[in-house]
Motif scaffolding. Structure first.
Motif, PDB file in Angstrom:
ATOM      1  N   CYS A 196      -3.176   5.089  -1.328  1.00 37.26           N
ATOM      2  CA  CYS A 196      -1.958   4.704  -0.767  1.00 37.26           C
ATOM      3  C   CYS A 196      -0.866   5.702   0.326  1.00 37.26           C
ATOM      4  O   CYS A 196      -1.058   6.924   0.056  1.00 37.26           O
ATOM      5  CB  CYS A 196      -0.944   4.163  -2.006  1.00 37.26           C
ATOM      6  SG  CYS A 196      -1.535   3.103  -3.132  1.00 37.26           S
ATOM      7  N   SER A 236       1.647   7.100   0.764  1.00 34.30           N
ATOM      8  CA  SER A 236       2.780   7.988  -0.238  1.00 34.30           C
ATOM      9  C   SER A 236       3.918   8.749   0.364  1.00 34.30           C
ATOM     10  O   SER A 236       4.075   8.834   1.379  1.00 34.30           O
ATOM     11  CB  SER A 236       1.878   9.028  -0.641  1.00 34.30           C
ATOM     12  OG  SER A 236       1.853  10.520   0.194  1.00 34.30           O
ATOM     13  N   ASP A 293       0.683  -1.386  -0.342  1.00 30.39           N
ATOM     14  CA  ASP A 293       0.235   0.052  -0.125  1.00 30.39           C
ATOM     15  C   ASP A 293       0.399   1.439   0.022  1.00 30.39           C
ATOM     16  O   ASP A 293       0.287   2.286   0.499  1.00 30.39           O
ATOM     17  CB  ASP A 293      -1.159  -0.039   1.427  1.00 30.39           C
ATOM     18  CG  ASP A 293      -1.977  -0.456   1.088  1.00 30.39           C
ATOM     19  OD1 ASP A 293      -2.220  -1.079  -0.283  1.00 30.39           O
ATOM     20  OD2 ASP A 293      -3.120  -0.843   1.841  1.00 30.39           O
ATOM     21  N   PRO A 301       2.365  -0.066  -5.074  1.00 29.79           N
ATOM     22  CA  PRO A 301       1.402  -1.501  -4.664  1.00 29.79           C
ATOM     23  C   PRO A 301       1.058  -2.316  -6.471  1.00 29.79           C
ATOM     24  O   PRO A 301       1.028  -1.871  -6.834  1.00 29.79           O
ATOM     25  CB  PRO A 301       0.395  -0.394  -4.538  1.00 29.79           C
ATOM     26  CG  PRO A 301      -0.172   0.875  -5.502  1.00 29.79           C
ATOM     27  CD  PRO A 301       0.608   1.216  -5.558  1.00 29.79           C
TER      28      PRO A 301
END
Length: 274
Positions: A190, A192, A34, A61
């Motif tokens: 996600c 980051s 993720d 990901p």
């Protein structure tokens, strides 16, 4: 119109999941599946001020990304942007256009507002083979660094695109989207990792030797010490040539790995002299 609605649906879904996802991340261990890392390369402008840099996908990901939305902020007093080009063609645009001609030129869009470049990439295709799945340069940005600017470098920063979350809402977007849809159709944004870039003004010294930060024509422990200080003290800066010499890994970034390479070079030279 249909294409715009399809893309808006993906992005709004990822945005809606973002706040919940952020809460989950506080109690869960970091999961590489993720994580999405994006960086902008650090470059030195040519003698005429022209430069070309890239926005890079460094980590993705496992599913890949089907939507991203962020901006590259820049100082218009220091830079003039002349070109923006997509470097990574997944085939999504051709596939969507084949399904519906109205979808042409909708997967990748950009807007230069004069202070930020808003980048958006999104596909409604469920086949992940058409998603962003490779770690590689995504977008090329070219322009000119003004010769009359007082700065010897200027930043290119990854920020949320400055726009309303919905037309007429009056709510300003504060989210960077790096999202995907799972097998059950749930959308996720996600965690980051973002690395900003720099554009350096060239100086008369040029690149002399990798590891030579003080431009004296040799590599010494003091160069490694200077680079280590630079990484830990925000007030320290380097000229363009010194910065280029410090980038021993040639990746556009200054990290502890560059310090290690300088020390390793010194150790190898010492062993060779014995």
């Amino acid at each position: 119109m249909k294409a715009q609605k399809a893309i808006a649906c993906i992005l709004s879904g990822v945005l809606a999941a973002a706040s919940l996802r952020g809460i989950v991340r506080l109690t869960a261990d970091a999961d590489e599946a993720d994580l999405a890392a994006v960086s902008i390369s650090t470059v030195t402008a040519g003698e005429d001020g022209t430069f070309t840099t890239t926005v890079n996908l460094d980590t993705l990901p496992k599913t890949g990304l089907c939507a991203l939305d962020f901006a590259v902020a820049y100082d218009s007093a220091a830079l003039k942007i002349s070109g923006i080009r997509l470097l990574y063609d997944t085939g999504a645009q051709a596939a969507e256009t084949a399904i519906n001609p109205d979808f042409e030129d909708t997967v990748f869009t950009y807007e230069d507002t004069g202070s930020e470049i808003r980048l958006r990439w999104a596909t409604a295709l469920k086949n992940a083979d058409y998603w962003l799945r490779e770690t590689r340069p995504l977008v090329e940005i070219s322009g000119t660094m003004h010769t009359d600017t007082s700065k010897n470098c200027t930043a290119l920063r990854i920020v949320p695109a400055t726009r309303e979350t919905a037309k007429g809402s009056g709510v300003v977007n504060k989210t960077i989207v790096l999202g995907y849809v799972d097998s059950e159709g749930k959308t996720y944004n996600c965690e980051s990792k973002l690395t900003d870039g720099l554009v350096w003004r060239p100086d008369e010294n040029g690149v002399t030797m990798y590891g030579d930060l003080n431009l004296d024509g040799k590599i010494e422990v003091s160069d490694a010490v200077l680079l280590h200080r630079l990484l830990n003290e925000e007030s320290l800066t380097l000229g363009a040539a010194a910065y280029a010499n410090a980038d021993c890994e040639h990746d556009g970034l200054l990290t502890i790995a560059d310090v290690t390479l300088i020390l390793r070079t010194l150790a190898q030279d010492e062993d060779a002299a014995k």
